[in-house]
Design an enzyme around this catalytic site. Structure first.
Site, PDB file in Angstrom:
ATOM      1  N   HIS A  10      19.631  -2.511   1.728  1.00 12.78           N
ATOM      2  CA  HIS A  10      18.890  -3.389   0.817  1.00 12.78           C
ATOM      3  C   HIS A  10      19.569  -3.496  -0.552  1.00 12.78           C
ATOM      4  O   HIS A  10      19.509  -4.532  -1.202  1.00 12.78           O
ATOM      5  CB  HIS A  10      17.441  -2.912   0.672  1.00 12.78           C
TER       6      HIS A  10
ATOM      7  N   SER B 232       9.904  -0.093   3.600  1.00 15.57           N
ATOM      8  CA  SER B 232      10.971   0.494   4.412  1.00 15.57           C
ATOM      9  C   SER B 232      10.757   1.975   4.697  1.00 15.57           C
ATOM     10  O   SER B 232      10.233   2.713   3.859  1.00 15.57           O
ATOM     11  CB  SER B 232      12.319   0.348   3.692  1.00 15.57           C
TER      12      SER B 232
END
Lengths: 504, 504, 504, 504
Positions: free
Chosen positions: A434, A338
């Site tokens: 997340h 990410s």
């Protein structure tokens, strides 16, 4: 055929409607099977009058509680008319219209209040009566405009229209153009409707491949915000061997991907995005199942601003995990790779602040000296020099600097992700996403995104949020209820280095 | 793999669960990607305890108003567990479970009452506060079980489960097994959720042909209640030339037709069902577009008891009209050819009642005499003889009787359809359906369904409800608001004959 | 699993096979269900030996006439082996292999001769005997390799392999690498097989849209040779409103367009390609059926070199015409807008020749003078100047020149198309194609393709071949049998001007 | 529109054509885009004339060798006209037409003979010349009607027409209605064309499920000849869990299964058909992969009589094996469970013959005595009694008889399958089919088909032909070349018992 006089009547009302859309509406209505299209010409005078006029006509009163099941739906043309009218407006007019809609066509407060009074009196009475009054109260709390929204959703293209209308609403609220309580109420009502319509059972998981319609692949290219698609060879690779691309679509918005997840199939968890996005992979090579042990989610994009708050990404990841497990039964590792948007600007902000306050603890003395040495500055202006190097990205040109800064940047970044909060949750939106899903903050990667964009956003650092499937539920609950973040020793180690240095 | 001990634990709880479903659940959960399946063994003791136990665990409390957006959804296994548990129960246990669910996991009445009190106090305060309290009140009026229903809808097969669960509920209510206010509330909540999920934008119109999957055609054959399908040649004809068969399906219930409409394409409006259903039509003949001016809807069936009150049939007819208009631009007539269920038994009831009261005005004196003559009865027992002839259908064997009875049966039937009401709306459900849709009561047809079933139900009479497209909206509104029925002169003439005779 | 020893055996034969393909073959064969893969290691020594060795093994002898129906097909691995072997060869080796195949594995000439002798003797005998001998003779005329080709076609990817192999053959023949009678025979055999497999009944007409798979659209972009596709916006427009793109595909070559036809839907027959290919058309605009009276075929491309001589383009045009007629019943004009490849070079050649021969009749005296004037040349070098201007395309920069040259270029071009022949048929291949199809040479258009490519190829001139549907059959027959070209007065007028000038 | 006069002309020719088909043809041709349809009215007089007339017009002469590539195809209407004409004929007329076609429109024998003469003369000349003359000879051996067949295949529905036409041809030949050498030649030509078109690369393997179109499932039910499908529940089970049904379809005959294979998925090789076809299997139960080790092919049916000799069944079995292997990687046994049509009648024939010849060695003395005992007959009429019991199937009612006869019937059946030959190959057609495919005659099963049909055909015995994948190629070759049958010890043991008894 539409009789000529009616077309004329339509044309005469162009002061408020754009001519095109009147005609379009007429043709449209005709296509819908209406033989005669009749707009009252009285709404001609001017936009404001016409707004009221049109809303009054289109947003019909709620039926009484007793007759609520016996009321025929309003004609479909109501919805179509509203949609065309709205689309024909300028931005500011739209804002006016929605303000009026939310203010004048909301809940009947007096009625609610009366029923509420009745209910507080009924304490003593029997449960059956209480249930009945509650149901009446529930009904009376329905805003009048909710009925309009419902009917619009049933017209072809209606759901997409409402998604876009909500995007407008969100923009008004965040830009402070209009964030009255009524507008927020309208937004809330619309959001809960959208949540129903986009509930998981109605979403369809599609795997996107090079055999998918061009229309979808073009949209996916356009929507990809995380690592922009440069050309068609690029997108071809992202749907080719050792890659997967999944999207949710919805029956009411055909051909429109709602949320898109890009996955790389690898041996181990990637620590570098260029190896995924730029790497030369022969496009025709076949996948070797024996090289696939890991799924790396390297990009997830929501495409519809109007679906903010409707939880699709989380569900998509879970569905994709299942899909991959059934395709690769021995797959054992699931992780994101990410970006860390905002880290560089947070860092620059911190440096500015420390400069003002004369504090130097972000780097150790030894590190400051090295930076000073390399940049050839005196201790007084090293901080300024560093800020400049960061904001231009030029620090990456000096191997020595890169070497020296790895330590401090990594521990600062760990703190940014782990320690910086907003209302108790992670400040960084990707981290928050997340962690809500139950992932573990697993590994920070130095030199992970060396593109100019990656350096500018996060000094080239990227992070893996790893999904240990058996723990996601408990992690998610721990994060959402107790705001506690699950992280690995690497991350926690960096955080504690930061704390030690900063005397936190 | 599910570790052995857990399987064992599962097995040990079979006192309350059927063994099969426990194993199924376990396998199912495994398929969903759960590594370990852990049921607390404490719910073993007995069915009653286990119900409470399971509900308490599965129907989690609503989050507070403040945290409602920050709460992770409960694990999918909750929904799956509830579904399997429910399916494993006997009918009576199901009723118990739903009673418990609706009573103990509904609205928090105390909380509602407090907020209601607060709202009646806030009269004077500013609108922003009022809006906020209203929103809190709205939230507090949410029954706790609504959340469970929502989550179930997201699981594979969940929507179908809820549709079937509502069918159970409706059966409990109508059979008086359980029609407490709480059960009605649960039913209302579920109905409004189903209405959202089955809103028009999410339905898919499918034309059913001989190329459609066997699975669908078999279901359509089974569901066809109006004119039962006798064999596969029969169904083949109903999807063949000069016929159309359309169904709505839904993304969340693939392969399951929800409502089915059978259409015959004819030159003029049919007055006889056998010409449509039984007539010899060469199956391979091609349609001649120049013979198609009329669409006769000769059967419409809802297939899901649990979707009662969710308006699908009306919408299907409208969509099909559009579809047909685009296929046959010169098509100009749309009409049903509908059965009149209940006419015969209504007539028999009327005759019994008149007999008791010694009234004879249902037939004219002349008609009575003719009947007496044919049946060879004295005036005192002619009525009894007539009742018997009707109940056995034997009157159709005498040409003379058929001739004599046409007049009285037709005017009685017209009155049954037009004049007999329930809460002001047409008593006959088929009439009520088409009148709500805005159709006109167009023509009664003698000798229209000569099958034993047709004679038994409605003395062989059928009726056309005709759809004049430009009038359906106004007709529908007139019927639903003012309870006024649009009918042709033929129907009104028969009605006034009846009235004259009956001295109404 | 392939047992280790066999893999080793495979590896040991890499002198002649590329290692990769051996492994591939092995894996492939395994995938095909063969448990053990056994190559005789004897073909290892060297390429030449191995060719013989492999051909002898793979091209099995024809069964005798008597046992031809009782012979099991050779194992599929034979075909797969040959395909992999062939693909592993360099160009020159391929040529050698095919030479050997066609020479040593063709017809058994001796056998044929004997049977032929027998047949000429059987003159007197009965018809039954004659028929039998003829059938034997026919069988004996089958080249042995025909059986191999047949078997290859049955393997996955086999048809595509043979199409590509024929492309290689054609290249050998046209480049004179190898144009022995045997190679020509092989080519003829393969062509007639391909004609069978690509017979019309087996082709599928696909309309290509923006919803078609990306894979197909990318290929269509690559294959478009007439007016190259510049980017994805360009191809999106060519499948968008007022455009149609059709392709034939074949069951045995899925995803591979064989011949592609681009059509513009217009009011009248276009005289300019830029208005079709470059014109700004809003991509989302909807087609107005009332503006569509004409179909302009502006590009037709065959994609498979190996299908040369297999008539697909003609059939595609006819199928598309039917398709368009059923979509637009009032469509009345069908025409190509075609390039004239070769005109410029033919013109330059003519000028050179005339220069050598000192002839000047290509332009009139008046025209020569004007050109001399504009180019500021003396009469002696005007011709050279003109040649240079044509070959650079610079004449288009002078408005005066463009004006002066329109007359001569148009009549020269008309002659080039109408008068220049090869074996009696039109020299220009595009003209020959459309005339074979039965089109009329309808109109030459000046300034029709102003792109550099258009100027370089044909001085910017394009031509319409128009399809009058009722005449195509007779036109086609007239052209193919009598070599006579149907043309309009405009074309014939230009031709006669040319003739008059040239004293032809 | 077809001008009225032409329709009239069409109607006037109905003496030879059925009126319906003339009109159909006209409409059809119009649909194909022909503006005017013109039949010469001269073919009206009578059927015989019209045949000649129509053939002469429709079967155009072959182009010369030189112009064969330059000849436009005849108009599609030729093919359509022939097809409609043929379909309009009675059976006998069809035979006449085909006789005429094969006799008068075949090979030009004179031309062939001349070229043959030329070729036998060219012995000495160079190869190039020989090749050329061979090619001319090959071309001249093409029957003129081949061109017609080719063109028909390109028309919609043409391939199916030719398949059916060949079925007619085969019927004429086998019924001796017409088995002239010319008809056989026509049959041979058509067969080789069909072989090309139905080559494997063009076939599509379809798995048939309950989701397949009703049209296909109905056809499969009708075509199932081995174990007839009784109703739709029956067919539903045959495509349900633990069953597979595969078919080949062809692009040119959509929706038409060509050859159908039914498979049962079992643990071990079945010895009884009722356990597969009749056994109660809950239709909704899910397959347990761990119970599937064996594929039993229990029915294979060709559906198109006209494709006789075109090898589809063999290929289908091989494709299905691959398909199953990829679905069930651990599947290890493949076997048929096959009927033995003809065994009972062979046995009855043998008994008759032995009776005439007074021989008794089919059963041992001991066996005869037991039969005599049970049937209560004297030794002289025991044989007659046995014949009667077999022909009525009544022997199965006596347990004792069943026990006694098992031995002799099994060894007789083994001999029937293994020892009885036709031209050296197995007499039994099912045996011949599987042996050609390379299967092993694996096991005879007593009491395997206890249905009346099974008893009547083969005394209830069935046989497994087992496919050992690694041996099928060699088995097939051994059988086809050397006529040797691979069988197991069980079979060979029974055979040698038979031989010992029969003193063979």
């Amino acid at each position: 055929m539409i009789p000529q006089p009616i077309i004329c009547a339509l044309r005469s009302s162009v002061t408020c409607w754009r001519q095109r859309s009147v005609l379009e509406t007429a043709l449209r209505l005709k296509a819908l099977g209406f033989r005669t299209v009749c707009f009252r010409s009285t709404f001609a005078p001017g936009p404001v009058t016409s707004m009221e006029e049109i809303l009054t006509r289109v947003v019909i009163p709620l039926p009484t509680y007793e007759t609520r099941e016996k009321s025929p739906p309003p004609p479909e043309s109501n919805s179509v008319e509203f949609m065309h009218f709205y689309k024909s407006l300028e931005k500011e007019e739209k804002s006016q219209l929605l303000a009026k809609l939310s203010l004048d066509f909301g809940v009947d407060h007096k009625g609610v209040s009366e029923l509420a009074g009745k209910l507080s009196d009924t304490q003593q009475r029997d449960l059956a009566t209480i249930l009945q009054v509650e149901d009446r109260l529930r009904y009376s709390l329905t805003p009048r405009y909710k009925q309009l929204l419902n009917h619009i959703s049933r017209v072809e293209g209606g759901v997409k229209f409402l998604v876009d209308l909500r995007a407008d609403l969100l923009e008004m609220i965040s830009s402070k153009t209009n964030d009255s309580p009524h507008i927020r109420d309208l937004n809330g009502t619309l959001k809960s409707l959208l949540s129903e319509w986009f509930s998981v059972g109605l979403l369809r998981l599609e795997r996107i491949t090079w055999q998918s319609p061009c229309e979808i692949l073009q949209k996916i290219s356009q929507y990809e915000a995380v690592h922009p698609v440069r050309n068609w060879t690029d997108i071809k690779r992202r749907v080719g061997p050792y890659r997967r691309c999944y999207a949710f679509t919805h029956a009411a918005m055909p051909g429109e991907p709602l949320v898109v997840l890009h996955v790389a199939l690898t041996e181990s968890i990637s620590d570098n995005i260029q190896s995924i996005v730029r790497e030369f992979v022969t496009l025709d090579s076949e996948e070797d199942v024996n090289k696939v042990y890991t799924a790396v989610f390297y990009s997830i994009s929501s495409t519809q601003a109007g679906l903010q708050g409707v939880d699709l990404g989380n569900v998509l990841i879970k569905r994709v995990v299942r899909e991959l497990q059934s395709e690769f039964p021995h797959m054992s590792q699931f992780s994101s790779l990410s970006p860390i948007p905002g880290f560089s600007s947070w860092l620059l902000g911190l440096l500015s602040q420390h400069r003002k306050e004369g504090r130097m603890e972000l780097l150790t003395d030894h590190e400051w000296r090295e930076v000073a040495d390399i940049t050839n500055t005196t201790s007084t202006n090293t901080l300024d020099a560093l800020r400049k190097l960061i904001s231009t990205g030029e620090w990456t040109r000096s191997e020595r600097l890169v070497h020296v800064l790895e330590g401090p940047f990594m521990r600062l970044c760990a703190w940014y992700l782990y320690g910086e909060k907003r209302r108790g949750y992670a400040l960084n939106p990707v981290a928050n996403f997340h962690l809500q899903n139950g992932a573990t903050m697993w590994r920070l990667n130095w030199h992970a995104d060396t593109s100019p964009r990656g350096v500018a956003n996060s000094c080239g650092i990227m992070v893996n949020y790893r999904y240990f499937l058996q723990d996601t539920l408990s992690n998610s609950a721990a994060y959402m209820h107790n705001k506690s973040i699950t992280a690995t020793e690497q991350v926690l180690g960096l955080v504690s280095q930061f704390k030690k240095n900063s005397k936190l």
